[in-house]
Design an enzyme around this catalytic site. Structure first.
Site, PDB file in Angstrom:
ATOM      1  N   THR A  30      41.922 -57.649  35.982  1.00 48.25           N
ATOM      2  CA  THR A  30      40.958 -57.937  34.926  1.00 48.25           C
ATOM      3  C   THR A  30      41.482 -57.274  33.660  1.00 48.25           C
ATOM      4  O   THR A  30      41.541 -56.044  33.567  1.00 48.25           O
ATOM      5  CB  THR A  30      39.556 -57.399  35.269  1.00 48.25           C
ATOM      6  OG1 THR A  30      39.162 -57.924  36.534  1.00 48.25           O
ATOM      7  CG2 THR A  30      38.553 -57.803  34.209  1.00 48.25           C
ATOM      8  N   LYS A  66      36.074 -64.207  33.373  1.00 50.85           N
ATOM      9  CA  LYS A  66      35.810 -62.943  34.078  1.00 50.85           C
ATOM     10  C   LYS A  66      34.893 -62.051  33.235  1.00 50.85           C
ATOM     11  O   LYS A  66      34.029 -61.349  33.765  1.00 50.85           O
ATOM     12  CB  LYS A  66      37.136 -62.237  34.393  1.00 50.85           C
ATOM     13  CG  LYS A  66      37.001 -60.859  35.000  1.00 50.85           C
ATOM     14  CD  LYS A  66      36.486 -60.846  36.431  1.00 50.85           C
ATOM     15  CE  LYS A  66      36.259 -59.409  36.892  1.00 50.85           C
ATOM     16  NZ  LYS A  66      35.974 -59.259  38.298  1.00 50.85           N
ATOM     17  N   LYS A 109      36.060 -50.169  31.814  1.00 49.03           N
ATOM     18  CA  LYS A 109      37.145 -50.924  31.164  1.00 49.03           C
ATOM     19  C   LYS A 109      36.708 -52.365  30.896  1.00 49.03           C
ATOM     20  O   LYS A 109      36.861 -52.887  29.796  1.00 49.03           O
ATOM     21  CB  LYS A 109      38.376 -50.879  32.088  1.00 49.03           C
ATOM     22  CG  LYS A 109      39.549 -51.736  31.676  1.00 49.03           C
ATOM     23  CD  LYS A 109      39.885 -52.886  32.607  1.00 49.03           C
ATOM     24  CE  LYS A 109      39.842 -52.714  34.079  1.00 49.03           C
ATOM     25  NZ  LYS A 109      39.982 -53.907  34.870  1.00 49.03           N
TER      26      LYS A 109
HETATM   27  P1  NAP Z   1      43.287 -49.853  42.326  1.00 43.33           P
HETATM   28  O1  NAP Z   1      42.931 -49.568  43.732  1.00 43.33           O
HETATM   29  O2  NAP Z   1      43.370 -48.739  41.337  1.00 43.33           O
HETATM   30  O3  NAP Z   1      44.657 -50.678  42.324  1.00 43.33           O
HETATM   31  C1  NAP Z   1      45.520 -50.795  41.232  1.00 43.33           C
HETATM   32  C2  NAP Z   1      46.902 -50.541  41.744  1.00 43.33           C
HETATM   33  O4  NAP Z   1      47.840 -50.814  40.702  1.00 43.33           O
HETATM   34  C3  NAP Z   1      47.097 -49.074  42.163  1.00 43.33           C
HETATM   35  O5  NAP Z   1      47.628 -49.021  43.458  1.00 43.33           O
HETATM   36  C4  NAP Z   1      48.054 -48.549  41.105  1.00 43.33           C
HETATM   37  O6  NAP Z   1      48.969 -47.580  41.564  1.00 43.33           O
HETATM   38  C5  NAP Z   1      48.819 -49.800  40.730  1.00 43.33           C
HETATM   39  N1  NAP Z   1      49.408 -49.651  39.392  1.00 43.33           N
HETATM   40  C6  NAP Z   1      48.828 -49.285  38.234  1.00 43.33           C
HETATM   41  N2  NAP Z   1      49.726 -49.255  37.246  1.00 43.33           N
HETATM   42  C7  NAP Z   1      50.902 -49.602  37.801  1.00 43.33           C
HETATM   43  C8  NAP Z   1      52.209 -49.744  37.291  1.00 43.33           C
HETATM   44  N3  NAP Z   1      52.470 -49.514  35.995  1.00 43.33           N
HETATM   45  N4  NAP Z   1      53.180 -50.096  38.148  1.00 43.33           N
HETATM   46  C9  NAP Z   1      52.918 -50.327  39.454  1.00 43.33           C
HETATM   47  N5  NAP Z   1      51.712 -50.204  39.997  1.00 43.33           N
HETATM   48  C10 NAP Z   1      50.709 -49.857  39.169  1.00 43.33           C
HETATM   49  O7  NAP Z   1      42.248 -50.906  41.715  1.00 43.33           O
HETATM   50  P2  NAP Z   1      41.622 -52.223  42.395  1.00 43.33           P
HETATM   51  O8  NAP Z   1      40.222 -51.952  42.788  1.00 43.33           O
HETATM   52  O9  NAP Z   1      42.573 -52.809  43.367  1.00 43.33           O
HETATM   53  O10 NAP Z   1      41.513 -53.159  41.094  1.00 43.33           O
HETATM   54  C11 NAP Z   1      42.656 -53.768  40.521  1.00 43.33           C
HETATM   55  C12 NAP Z   1      42.219 -54.663  39.367  1.00 43.33           C
HETATM   56  O11 NAP Z   1      41.324 -55.665  39.864  1.00 43.33           O
HETATM   57  C13 NAP Z   1      41.453 -53.952  38.258  1.00 43.33           C
HETATM   58  O12 NAP Z   1      41.769 -54.521  37.009  1.00 43.33           O
HETATM   59  C14 NAP Z   1      40.001 -54.206  38.606  1.00 43.33           C
HETATM   60  O13 NAP Z   1      39.173 -54.160  37.459  1.00 43.33           O
HETATM   61  C15 NAP Z   1      40.087 -55.606  39.180  1.00 43.33           C
HETATM   62  N6  NAP Z   1      39.050 -55.963  40.176  1.00 43.33           N
HETATM   63  C16 NAP Z   1      38.656 -55.096  41.130  1.00 43.33           C
HETATM   64  C17 NAP Z   1      37.667 -55.472  42.037  1.00 43.33           C
HETATM   65  C18 NAP Z   1      37.167 -54.532  43.109  1.00 43.33           C
HETATM   66  O14 NAP Z   1      36.062 -54.779  43.637  1.00 43.33           O
HETATM   67  N7  NAP Z   1      37.888 -53.484  43.466  1.00 43.33           N
HETATM   68  C19 NAP Z   1      37.104 -56.747  41.973  1.00 43.33           C
HETATM   69  C20 NAP Z   1      37.567 -57.629  41.012  1.00 43.33           C
HETATM   70  C21 NAP Z   1      38.532 -57.234  40.106  1.00 43.33           C
HETATM   71  P3  NAP Z   1      48.513 -46.125  42.109  1.00 43.33           P
HETATM   72  O15 NAP Z   1      48.387 -46.356  43.568  1.00 43.33           O
HETATM   73  O16 NAP Z   1      49.621 -45.219  41.722  1.00 43.33           O
HETATM   74  O17 NAP Z   1      47.216 -45.803  41.414  1.00 43.33           O
END
Ligand code: NAP
Length: 292
Positions: free
Chosen positions: A96, A171, A239
């Site tokens: 997102t 979104k 965010k």
């Molecule tokens: P998350 O668990 O924090 O996953 C993000 C991943 O991206 C982490 O493992 C992080 O690494 C990695 N990352 C960040 N910067 C990076 C970089 N420069 N290079 C390589 N890897 C990198 O978050 P999430 O819940 O999966 O959400 C991911 C996205 O989807 C967000 O934008 C969120 O708003 C969206 N989203 C989430 C949900 C939900 O319910 N969770 C639903 C819809 C949309 P690290 O392991 O080092 O932190």
């Protein structure tokens, strides 16, 4: 199909599992390498950078945290996706992020004989685990059509909303709605509790009427079980609400309810709960999630 996947957090990890199960050849990279360990055990191949992932793959997915992470993963001069030869590839950002960045990525991709889709999702951690995500897409129809077999594997609804950036705008519309359902659910629980009602009974009753909604059915049980793990991080919702408010301002729109939700979630984050799931909003009334 050779598929690259960058960002194997809560959402990305579950999606990669489905793609491996569908017998695709997966190349993965994540900032914290250990979050790919079990995926590699299950057949994915670890690569040292987004560039290396891109070199191996026909389709490259990104699902990182913030727009700044998307920027870094795509545009890092030495290790980014665009530092590889991307000719003929489709780049799909599931993060997102901002509509503006989606448009920039699309332009850069076109200049390099590639194409991109912005394809943020809804449906939460369970949607990713159960492959029932709703996928909101911006970009070219031809690329969207080529992605359909993959979208079908990880989601239950997938819609092209227009050119680059329109997936992210959709979104934002989704998050503006969720701002209302999360604050509504929280105030409903606090009110019903103070009025001495049996909360399980209230939830059952409301689920059968016109107050039924996804936030209530998915997050109320977690609140009552005092489970505040993410799910969807508070920090990511802040965010999203900030992006929505910035985009609204660009269109000279005032969204007071979204503004208030953003302020409440900021307050929650300032109390140290930014890494909790969004259901932790209740802690503004019930410290540590305890009913009073
Ligand atoms: P998350 O668990 O924090 O996953 C993000 C991943 O991206 C982490 O493992 C992080 O690494 C990695 N990352 C960040 N910067 C990076 C970089 N420069 N290079 C390589 N890897 C990198 O978050 P999430 O819940 O999966 O959400 C991911 C996205 O989807 C967000 O934008 C969120 O708003 C969206 N989203 C989430 C949900 C939900 O319910 N969770 C639903 C819809 C949309 P690290 O392991 O080092 O932190």
């Amino acid at each position: 199909m050779k598929i690259g996947f960058i960002g194997t957090g809560v959402m990305g990890h579950a999606i990669v599992e489905h793609l491996i199960a569908a017998k695709h050849e997966l190349y993965v990279y994540n900032r914290t390498k250990s979050k790919t360990d079990d995926l590699v055990e299950n057949g994915a191949t670890w690569k040292e950078s987004p560039k290396e992932v891109t070199e191996e793959s026909d389709l490259v997915f990104t699902m990182v945290g913030y727009p700044k992470d998307v920027q870094e993963v795509y545009y890092n001069e030495d290790k980014g996706i665009f530092s590889a030869n991307v000719t003929g590839k489709i780049l799909i950002d599931l993060t997102t992020s901002t509509p503006t960045l989606a448009e920039e990525i699309y332009q850069t991709a076109r200049e390099k004989q590639a194409t991109s889709l912005d394809a943020p999702v809804s449906g939460g951690d369970l949607g990713a685990k159960n492959a029932t995500l709703t996928i909101m897409v911006g970009g070219d129809k031809e690329a969207f059509d080529r992605l359909l077999p993959i979208f079908k594997r990880i989601g239950k609804t997938y819609t092209l909303h227009g050119g680059a950036g329109k997936g992210q705008h959709t979104k934002m519309a989704n998050q503006i709605m969720i701002a209302g359902t999360m604050t509504g659910m929280t105030e409903m629980l606090v009110y019903a509790n103070k009025a001495g009602l049996d909360l399980d009974k209230v939830l059952d009753t409301l689920a059968g009427g016109s107050a039924a909604n996804w936030s209530m059915s998915n997050y109320s049980p977690r609140i009552l079980a005092k489970n505040f793990s993410p799910g969807f991080f508070v920090k990511h919702f802040i965010k999203d609400l900030k992006i929505a408010l910035e985009e609204a301002e660009k269109m000279s729109l005032d969204l007071p309810n979204t503004k208030l939700a953003e302020q409440l979630y900021e307050k929650l984050a300032n109390q140290g709960y930014e890494n909790d799931g969004t259901q932790a909003l209740i802690k503004l009334w019930w410290p540590e999630g305890k009913k009073s």
